[in-house]
Scaffold this active site. Sequence first.
Site, short mmCIF file in Angstrom:
data_model
loop_
_atom_site.label_atom_id
_atom_site.label_comp_id
_atom_site.label_asym_id
_atom_site.label_seq_id
_atom_site.Cartn_x
_atom_site.Cartn_y
_atom_site.Cartn_z
N GLU A 398 39.10 33.23 39.56
CA GLU A 398 40.34 32.73 38.09
C GLU A 398 40.47 31.42 37.72
O GLU A 398 42.35 31.45 37.32
CB GLU A 398 41.20 33.68 38.98
CG GLU A 398 40.51 34.94 38.87
CD GLU A 398 41.59 36.23 39.65
OE1 GLU A 398 42.40 35.55 40.13
OE2 GLU A 398 41.22 37.69 40.06
N GLU A 495 36.06 42.61 38.10
CA GLU A 495 37.79 43.21 39.14
C GLU A 495 38.65 43.73 38.18
O GLU A 495 38.82 43.57 36.77
CB GLU A 495 37.94 41.49 39.17
CG GLU A 495 37.15 40.74 40.53
CD GLU A 495 38.53 39.94 41.10
OE1 GLU A 495 40.12 39.91 41.52
OE2 GLU A 495 38.08 38.92 41.31
#
Length: 820
Positions: A398, A495
Site C-alpha cells: 500500500e 485485499e
Amino acid sequence: DPYYRFNDVMYRWISLDNWTYSRTFKTPFDVRKWQKVNLVFEGVDTVAQILINNITLGRTDNMFNRYSFDITSVIKEVNFVEVRFLSAISYAAEQSRCHKAYSIPPACPPPVQKGECHANFIRKEQCSFSWDWGPSFPTQGIWKDVRIEAYNHYHLIYFSLISFFVKSARQWSLEIESIFDVVSSKPIAGLVSVNIPKLQTQQTFSVKLHPGEGSIVLHVNINKSSTVEVWWPNGHGKQTGYNVTTTFIMEAGYQIEKFSKAYFRTVELVQEPIPGSPGLSFYFRINGRPIFIKGSNWIPADSFQDRVTYDILWLLLKSAADANMNALRVWGGGVYEQDEFYDICDELGIMIWQDFMFACALYPTDQNYLESVRAEVSHQVRRLKSHPSIILWSGNNENEAAIASNWFSIPYADREVYIKDYVMLYVKNIREIVLTEDKSRPFIASSPTNGLESVKEGWLSQNPYDTHYGDTHFYDYSSDCWNWTVYPKTRFASEYGFQSWPSFSTIKKVSSTEDWSYTSNFSLHRQHHENGNDQMIQQIGHNFKLPQSTDPIKEFKDMIYLTQVMQAQCIKIETEFYRLSQSEIIKGEGRTMGALYWQLNDIWQAPSWASLEYGGKWKLLHYFAQNFFAPLLPVAYEDKGVLYIYGVSDLHVDHKLTLRVIVHAWSSLEPVCTLAKDGVTVKAQSAVPIYKESINDLLERCRNCTRKSCVITFCLVGEHGLQSPMNHHFLSSLKDAVGLEKTQLSASVSQRDDIYVFVLQTTAIAPFVSLDVGSIKGRFSDNGFLMTKKTKVVLFYPWEPTSVEELQKSLTLTSLVDVV
C-alpha cells in the site's frame, strides 16, 4: 500469558528496557586446525552489539538479515559470548530524530492501536509496534538459529535451484546456484556432479572457485526422454518434486553433498490488452494455464515468533488448502516466513504472493538504511527462490497508494522528495536485486498497483486503485455488504474484508467474567481498528435483528455469533461477485482473476478480519470459504428485479450438468417448488450465465411466495458424483423475513474410526446453523449452513484426541432464531 486481558499494556516496560543475553561455552574442536571460524546468527531481533570474550565483533540492526562474524582470531577453548540489545523503540525514535532533512510519516500509529512510534525507521517486523488487528509487543532477542562454523579452503553458504522451460529446445533445465566463502589464497578447481535419478539425468561440470565470495551457476538440461511432471497449484493437479543430489569434489580435499528437491513449473503475470475494455489484464498463468487465484492474506501467526511451531504452520496452511484455497499473500508488515512455511506450501500447492517487509508507511533512503535493505533482500531471495510456491515478489504493501492518495497529508510542493525516495527504495534497489538474483518469477513494486501502467507513470500511478489495471484493495464498512453493486469490478482483488469476533471459547482463555460484554473495557481494548465494534453492529443491522437478551453473557455470545454470520455472508457475497466476474467485461470492467480476502489468520485473541482464530479454530467465514472457493459453484445475483445464476468452474474440462433450483417458504421444511434445468453447460475455468428469471415470475410460479416469506437454494449436479455445494440467495434481509419459526435443534454424536458423526435434527427451517464444541480442537465438514431438511449429517475431524462424551458435553447449537 502476555495475551491475558490488558497485559500488552502492562508489560510495555519490557520493550522500553535494554536486555543482554550471555553464556559461556566450550569450543568442541581444536581451533588451530581451521583456517576460518565464524559465529553465524540466522536472525537477531533487532538492534544489538555482539561480543565474544569482551571483544566487539559487530552490530546488528536488521531483523530480516543473516549475520556472520569472523571469530578465527578471538575464539578460545572457553568463551564468553554476549548479545547486548538496545530497545527497538528507543532506537527507532533516535533514527527518526537523526533524520533532520524532512520528516518521514507516519510518526505514530493511531491511539486506538496502543502502539509504538517510528516503526518505519527500523528493519523489524512492522506490526510488532502494533497494527489494527494486533498488539504492540516489540520483542528483542535471538529469534533464529545461532551456530559456529569452522572450515578450511571453502564453505557453502547458499544453495538454490530454479527450473526453466526452454521453449526453443522444448526442454526443462535447472539452474543450480551455489555461493561459497573461499578462504584459500589461490583458486580451487574441482568437479560438481548433479544426479536426478527419477528423470534419468546426470551431469558433471568442471568448476573453479576464486578467493573471496565465489559463486557457481550450473545449467542442467533434463533428459528429453524423461517425462517431467510439473508442480500444480492446489486443485489443478499434483505437487510433484524430484530428489536431486549435488556433489562437489574439489581438489582441496573434502566433498560436499547436497540433497534437495527440484520442482518444475512456469509462472507468468499476464498484463495485456483486453478486447472491449481499456486497460490491461492482470492474471497468473501457471504452466501455461490461466489460474483463478483463490485465497487470503497471511499475517504473523504469533507476536512471539518462537511460539510458531511446524505443527501450528501445518494446521493453518492445511486449513487454507482444505477451504479450496490455492494462494496466500504473505503480507508486507510481518516477517519473511520460516523455511517450513514455504516447504508446506510447496507440498500443499499453495501459491505465495510474497511482499517485501514494508507496509503502510514511507521509508528513509539514507545510505546505511539502503545498505541494510540490500543485504536483507539478497539474503531473503537467495533463501527462498527455490520454492515453486512463490509466484510473485511484491515490493511493499500500500505504499504506492499512500503517496498517490496522500494518506499523510504531504503538501503538494513536497511530494517530489517522497516520490524520489519511493523509486530509490523499491525500484533502484529492491527491484534491481530481485531481477539479478531471480529471473524466474515476476516482480511488482507495490500492492495495490496498476502494474505496467504504474511503471509507465514513473512507478507511481495517479490512482493505484484503477479497476482497469493491476490489483485493488477495497474496504467499505458502511454500505450494505449484500449489495454487490458497491464492489469494484477489478482485474484482481488482493485485499478486501470485514471484521468479526472470535468465538467465546477463544476469548475466554484471555479474559475474566467482567469482560464478557460487547461494550466492556476489555472488548474496547482488544479492538484496534477505529470504531470497529460499532461498524460490525452497523453492518449486522442492515440485515439482522440485534440481540436484546436480558442475560448479559447470552447477549455477548449472541453478538459474537452475529458478527461471524455477518462476516461470513459479506465475504461470501463479495467473493462470489469476483468469481462470477472472471469471464465478462461490463462497461469496460471485469475479467477478475483473483480473490484474496483479508485475512487468513490471527496474531492474538481479538476481533479482526481473520477467518481462522488464534489457535486455528475455524470461524464461520472459513467454512463459507470452503464453499465459495469450491471448484464448481453456482452463484446468484439480482439485477433490476431479475435473478441470474452463473456456473463458475475451475475444472479443466467443460461439463454438462443439471441445475436444481429449490424455493422454500421460511415456515416449512417442504419445498414450495423445485425446478431442474438439464443439459446446462458449465465451461472449463470460466463463469457463464446458466439461468435467468424475473423475481416476479419466480414468485408467481411458486405460489404463495413473497420476497419476505421465501428463500432460494440451488446446486449443480453432474455424473460420477460431481456436485457443487448447495448455495442460497436471500430475497429480503433476514430481519424482515416472514414465517421464520423457533426451532428445536438437536444432535446425536457417534464415532466412526477417527471421525465423529453429528446427526442434526430440526423442526423448522434454520438459517446459519452453527455447531461449536468450545475449545476441543478440530473442525467440522460444514458449518453456518441454511438447514432446509429435517436431518443433516455433519462430520467432525479432531486435531487432538477427544471422545463422544466430551463432544456431547461441549456442543452448543445456535441458529439465527436463537438470537433474542
